[in-house]
Design a protein around this motif. Structure first.
Motif, PDB file in Angstrom:
ATOM      1  N   LEU A  34      41.251  41.329  43.460  1.00 29.63           N
ATOM      2  CA  LEU A  34      41.497  42.104  42.259  1.00 29.63           C
ATOM      3  C   LEU A  34      42.932  42.032  41.753  1.00 29.63           C
ATOM      4  CD1 LEU A  34      39.490  45.303  43.213  1.00 29.63           C
ATOM      5  CD2 LEU A  34      38.670  43.210  42.132  1.00 29.63           C
ATOM      6  N   GLY A  35      43.819  41.395  42.465  1.00 28.62           N
ATOM      7  CA  GLY A  35      45.203  41.298  42.007  1.00 28.62           C
ATOM      8  C   GLY A  35      45.290  40.650  40.631  1.00 28.62           C
ATOM      9  N   GLY A  36      46.030  41.278  39.716  1.00 24.20           N
ATOM     10  CA  GLY A  36      46.187  40.744  38.370  1.00 24.20           C
ATOM     11  C   GLY A  36      45.149  41.230  37.377  1.00 24.20           C
ATOM     12  N   LEU A  37      44.209  42.080  37.831  1.00 14.58           N
ATOM     13  CA  LEU A  37      43.170  42.611  36.944  1.00 14.58           C
ATOM     14  C   LEU A  37      43.465  44.067  36.607  1.00 14.58           C
ATOM     15  CD1 LEU A  37      39.944  41.255  38.689  1.00 14.58           C
ATOM     16  CD2 LEU A  37      41.261  40.174  36.861  1.00 14.58           C
ATOM     17  N   THR A  38      42.938  44.531  35.464  1.00 12.13           N
ATOM     18  CA  THR A  38      42.986  45.960  35.162  1.00 12.13           C
ATOM     19  C   THR A  38      41.882  46.648  35.958  1.00 12.13           C
ATOM     20  OG1 THR A  38      41.443  45.815  33.305  1.00 12.13           O
ATOM     21  CG2 THR A  38      43.799  45.457  32.827  1.00 12.13           C
ATOM     22  N   LEU A  39      41.903  47.972  35.957  1.00  9.33           N
ATOM     23  CA  LEU A  39      40.916  48.710  36.732  1.00  9.33           C
ATOM     24  C   LEU A  39      39.499  48.444  36.240  1.00  9.33           C
ATOM     25  CD1 LEU A  39      40.473  50.738  38.996  1.00  9.33           C
ATOM     26  CD2 LEU A  39      40.721  52.570  37.318  1.00  9.33           C
ATOM     27  N   SER A  40      39.291  48.410  34.932  1.00  4.01           N
ATOM     28  CA  SER A  40      37.945  48.158  34.407  1.00  4.01           C
ATOM     29  C   SER A  40      37.490  46.742  34.747  1.00  4.01           C
ATOM     30  CB  SER A  40      37.916  48.383  32.893  1.00  4.01           C
ATOM     31  OG  SER A  40      38.839  47.541  32.225  1.00  4.01           O
ATOM     32  N   GLN A  41      38.417  45.776  34.668  1.00  2.00           N
ATOM     33  CA  GLN A  41      38.078  44.402  35.057  1.00  2.00           C
ATOM     34  C   GLN A  41      37.757  44.324  36.547  1.00  2.00           C
ATOM     35  OE1 GLN A  41      41.710  42.554  33.742  1.00  2.00           O
ATOM     36  NE2 GLN A  41      40.840  41.896  31.777  1.00  2.00           N
ATOM     37  N   ARG A  80      36.538  46.715  38.502  1.00  6.87           N
ATOM     38  CA  ARG A  80      35.213  47.283  38.787  1.00  6.87           C
ATOM     39  C   ARG A  80      34.104  46.285  38.455  1.00  6.87           C
ATOM     40  NH1 ARG A  80      37.269  52.080  36.319  1.00  6.87           N
ATOM     41  NH2 ARG A  80      36.027  51.655  34.456  1.00  6.87           N
ATOM     42  N   ALA A  81      34.250  45.625  37.305  1.00  6.60           N
ATOM     43  CA  ALA A  81      33.229  44.648  36.911  1.00  6.60           C
ATOM     44  C   ALA A  81      33.185  43.474  37.892  1.00  6.60           C
ATOM     45  CB  ALA A  81      33.514  44.143  35.494  1.00  6.60           C
ATOM     46  N   ARG A  82      34.359  43.006  38.327  1.00  8.95           N
ATOM     47  CA  ARG A  82      34.415  41.879  39.270  1.00  8.95           C
ATOM     48  C   ARG A  82      33.755  42.252  40.597  1.00  8.95           C
ATOM     49  NH1 ARG A  82      38.259  37.920  40.679  1.00  8.95           N
ATOM     50  NH2 ARG A  82      38.474  37.529  38.440  1.00  8.95           N
ATOM     51  N   ILE A  83      34.083  43.428  41.121  1.00  8.31           N
ATOM     52  CA  ILE A  83      33.530  43.844  42.407  1.00  8.31           C
ATOM     53  C   ILE A  83      32.015  43.989  42.335  1.00  8.31           C
ATOM     54  CG2 ILE A  83      33.367  45.831  43.971  1.00  8.31           C
ATOM     55  CD1 ILE A  83      35.670  44.032  44.591  1.00  8.31           C
ATOM     56  N   GLU A  84      31.543  44.576  41.238  1.00  9.83           N
ATOM     57  CA  GLU A  84      30.093  44.726  41.093  1.00  9.83           C
ATOM     58  C   GLU A  84      29.391  43.377  41.118  1.00  9.83           C
ATOM     59  OE1 GLU A  84      29.536  46.928  37.538  1.00  9.83           O
ATOM     60  OE2 GLU A  84      30.257  48.829  38.386  1.00  9.83           O
ATOM     61  N   ARG A  85      29.984  42.398  40.430  1.00  4.02           N
ATOM     62  CA  ARG A  85      29.383  41.043  40.423  1.00  4.02           C
ATOM     63  C   ARG A  85      29.432  40.418  41.809  1.00  4.02           C
ATOM     64  NH1 ARG A  85      32.489  40.479  35.649  1.00  4.02           N
ATOM     65  NH2 ARG A  85      33.955  39.116  36.775  1.00  4.02           N
ATOM     66  N   GLU A  86      30.581  40.539  42.479  1.00  6.85           N
ATOM     67  CA  GLU A  86      30.746  39.914  43.797  1.00  6.85           C
ATOM     68  C   GLU A  86      29.783  40.509  44.818  1.00  6.85           C
ATOM     69  OE1 GLU A  86      32.981  37.509  44.882  1.00  6.85           O
ATOM     70  OE2 GLU A  86      33.589  37.117  42.822  1.00  6.85           O
ATOM     71  N   LEU A  87      29.706  41.857  44.834  1.00  6.93           N
ATOM     72  CA  LEU A  87      28.841  42.491  45.814  1.00  6.93           C
ATOM     73  C   LEU A  87      27.365  42.220  45.515  1.00  6.93           C
ATOM     74  CD1 LEU A  87      30.623  45.952  46.294  1.00  6.93           C
ATOM     75  CD2 LEU A  87      30.840  43.891  47.677  1.00  6.93           C
ATOM     76  N   LYS A  88      27.029  42.223  44.235  1.00 10.91           N
ATOM     77  CA  LYS A  88      25.631  41.988  43.869  1.00 10.91           C
ATOM     78  C   LYS A  88      25.199  40.575  44.215  1.00 10.91           C
ATOM     79  CE  LYS A  88      22.447  42.504  39.970  1.00 10.91           C
ATOM     80  NZ  LYS A  88      22.310  42.890  38.534  1.00 10.91           N
ATOM     81  N   ALA A  89      26.103  39.624  44.017  1.00 11.48           N
ATOM     82  CA  ALA A  89      25.775  38.219  44.287  1.00 11.48           C
ATOM     83  C   ALA A  89      25.895  37.875  45.753  1.00 11.48           C
ATOM     84  CB  ALA A  89      26.689  37.310  43.471  1.00 11.48           C
ATOM     85  N   GLY A  90      26.444  38.792  46.559  1.00 12.95           N
ATOM     86  CA  GLY A  90      26.584  38.525  47.983  1.00 12.95           C
ATOM     87  C   GLY A  90      27.603  37.451  48.296  1.00 12.95           C
ATOM     88  N   ALA A 101      31.096  49.157  52.111  1.00 13.64           N
ATOM     89  CA  ALA A 101      30.994  50.550  51.700  1.00 13.64           C
ATOM     90  C   ALA A 101      32.363  51.116  51.347  1.00 13.64           C
ATOM     91  CB  ALA A 101      30.352  51.372  52.821  1.00 13.64           C
ATOM     92  N   LEU A 102      33.382  50.706  52.094  1.00 14.89           N
ATOM     93  CA  LEU A 102      34.729  51.197  51.839  1.00 14.89           C
ATOM     94  C   LEU A 102      35.270  50.661  50.519  1.00 14.89           C
ATOM     95  CD1 LEU A 102      36.916  52.950  53.050  1.00 14.89           C
ATOM     96  CD2 LEU A 102      37.797  50.956  54.256  1.00 14.89           C
ATOM     97  N   VAL A 103      34.978  49.396  50.218  1.00 12.17           N
ATOM     98  CA  VAL A 103      35.398  48.819  48.945  1.00 12.17           C
ATOM     99  C   VAL A 103      34.794  49.607  47.788  1.00 12.17           C
ATOM    100  CG1 VAL A 103      35.093  46.824  47.436  1.00 12.17           C
ATOM    101  CG2 VAL A 103      35.858  46.491  49.790  1.00 12.17           C
ATOM    102  N   GLU A 104      33.510  49.895  47.890  1.00 19.58           N
ATOM    103  CA  GLU A 104      32.844  50.626  46.815  1.00 19.58           C
ATOM    104  C   GLU A 104      33.422  52.033  46.653  1.00 19.58           C
ATOM    105  OE1 GLU A 104      28.852  50.274  48.239  1.00 19.58           O
ATOM    106  OE2 GLU A 104      28.428  48.486  47.045  1.00 19.58           O
ATOM    107  N   ARG A 105      33.711  52.690  47.761  1.00 17.51           N
ATOM    108  CA  ARG A 105      34.272  54.037  47.683  1.00 17.51           C
ATOM    109  C   ARG A 105      35.702  54.007  47.147  1.00 17.51           C
ATOM    110  NH1 ARG A 105      31.858  58.039  52.050  1.00 17.51           N
ATOM    111  NH2 ARG A 105      29.809  57.103  52.310  1.00 17.51           N
ATOM    112  N   GLY A 106      36.456  52.985  47.553  1.00 14.98           N
ATOM    113  CA  GLY A 106      37.844  52.899  47.090  1.00 14.98           C
ATOM    114  C   GLY A 106      37.939  52.746  45.587  1.00 14.98           C
ATOM    115  N   LEU A 107      37.049  51.943  45.019  1.00 13.93           N
ATOM    116  CA  LEU A 107      37.071  51.788  43.564  1.00 13.93           C
ATOM    117  C   LEU A 107      36.504  53.013  42.860  1.00 13.93           C
ATOM    118  CD1 LEU A 107      36.056  48.078  42.918  1.00 13.93           C
ATOM    119  CD2 LEU A 107      38.257  49.166  42.540  1.00 13.93           C
TER     120      LEU A 107
END
Length: 347
Positions: free
Chosen positions: A190-197, A199-209, A219-225
């Motif tokens: 996530l370095g270099g991204l805004t918070l909204s960017q 969140r979108a990146r993490i959702e894609r990464e976790l969903k795609a496995g 679980a910690l990544v999801e809670r941290g965001l």
């Protein structure tokens, strides 16, 4: 009572009305017929002037605070004057330079906004206001610090050096290694991204496995965001400067009104909603006295102007609050100039 069109007034009535309003805005005192006969070139006797003032009073444009006093404009009269008779005076070179100098100071954007608002307050002798969306910081680093068996401190570092902490509840049995794994993953991803960017990146990464995280770290990544996604970063920033300027010598006889206004200025959420109503349209909005519910009790006026970016988006609102006895011809162009200055700053 609706405001009568300016065209319905005779030339004589318009001239007398203008003198009353301009004299009142300058001195803050009711204006008598003898004063008008001395300062005007109308060649009218005080008795004739009183008759015209009586007609203007019956139209709801003037009022007499006491039986023997002169006349002063009503809120309806001020609205007629502002909309149909006022001749704006552009800010002087010194005033423009003062506003631009404050906006150009080095430092965080919010500090520049506060400085510019303070300059507007000082020049207008009002309380200055600016409302802008909270800027999304660009992320540089994430970290997790254990606080105990079931809690950790999520640390966010922005690229501007700002640091924010939030407490995160941990699932039972969370291994200590998951904290470091999650922090390393978040920083690298996530370095270099805004918070909204982010969140979108993490959702894609976790969903795609596509991540290399175990169940606990995921679980910690999801809670941290999540703690930042619920943080209200979309709430606007409201900066108020110069409340003390409302306590000038002219307010000595009207301390109840000023005290009420200062109380109203504490309700920043209500002020933010009022200013937000000025976002639509290009023109400067002027709310006089009871025209806005928030400041109806204190009998105050608000002058507000949308701040637009180079591509036309509204990126904020700037304005002032003061007594209805404002020098509108001077303050309105000053607010306009400040809005243009902030537009360049926020572009």
């Amino acid at each position: 009572m609706t405001t009568p069109p300016i065209t319905e007034l005779t030339d004589r009535a318009r001239d007398i009305f203008r003198i009353v309003v301009e004299s009142y805005l300058e001195a803050g005192q009711p204006v008598g017929s003898r004063t008008i006969s001395r300062v005007s070139t109308l060649n009218l006797s005080p008795a004739s002037i009183r008759n015209v003032m009586q007609d203007l009073e019956e139209l709801g444009l003037l009022a007499a605070p006491h039986t023997s006093a002169g006349r002063m404009p009503t809120e309806i009269g001020l609205r007629l004057f502002v909309d149909g008779m006022m001749q704006a005076n552009e800010p002087s070179a010194e005033e423009r330079a003062a506003i631009e100098a404050r906006a150009a100071r080095q430092g965080p954007v919010e500090e520049a906004l506060a400085n510019t608002t303070a300059a507007l307050s000082g020049l207008s002798a009002c309380a200055g206001l600016v409302l802008v969306p909270r800027a999304e910081r660009v992320l540089r680093q994430f970290g997790f610090v254990p606080l105990g068996e079931n809690r950790a401190l999520a640390v966010l570092v922005g690229d501007d050096g700002s640091v924010e902490n939030r407490v995160v509840d941990l699932p039972p049995g969370m291994p200590s290694g998951a904290l470091e794994q999650a922090a390393n993953y978040l920083t690298a991803t996530l370095g270099g991204l805004t918070l909204s960017q982010a969140r979108a990146r993490i959702e894609r990464e976790l969903k795609a496995g596509r991540d290399a995280l175990d169940t606990a770290a995921r679980a910690l990544v999801e809670r941290g965001l999540a703690v930042w996604s619920q943080d209200g970063n979309d709430r606007p920033v409201l900066i108020v400067r110069g409340q003390g300027r409302l306590l000038d010598a002219a307010a000595a006889d009207d301390l109840d009104r000023v005290s009420q206004l200062l109380d109203e200025l504490e309700g920043k959420e209500e002020i933010a909603r009022l200013l937000d109503s000025a976002r639509e349209g290009e023109a400067t909005r002027i709310f006089i006295g009871s025209e806005n519910k928030l400041f109806a009790l204190s009998g105050s006026s608000v002058i507000a102007k949308p701040v637009r970016s180079l591509d036309g988006r509204v990126v904020g609102v700037v304005g002032v609050i003061g007594p209805t006895r404002l020098n509108y011809a001077r303050v309105v162009p000053m607010v306009d100039f400040t809005a243009a200055t902030l537009a360049r700053l926020l572009a």
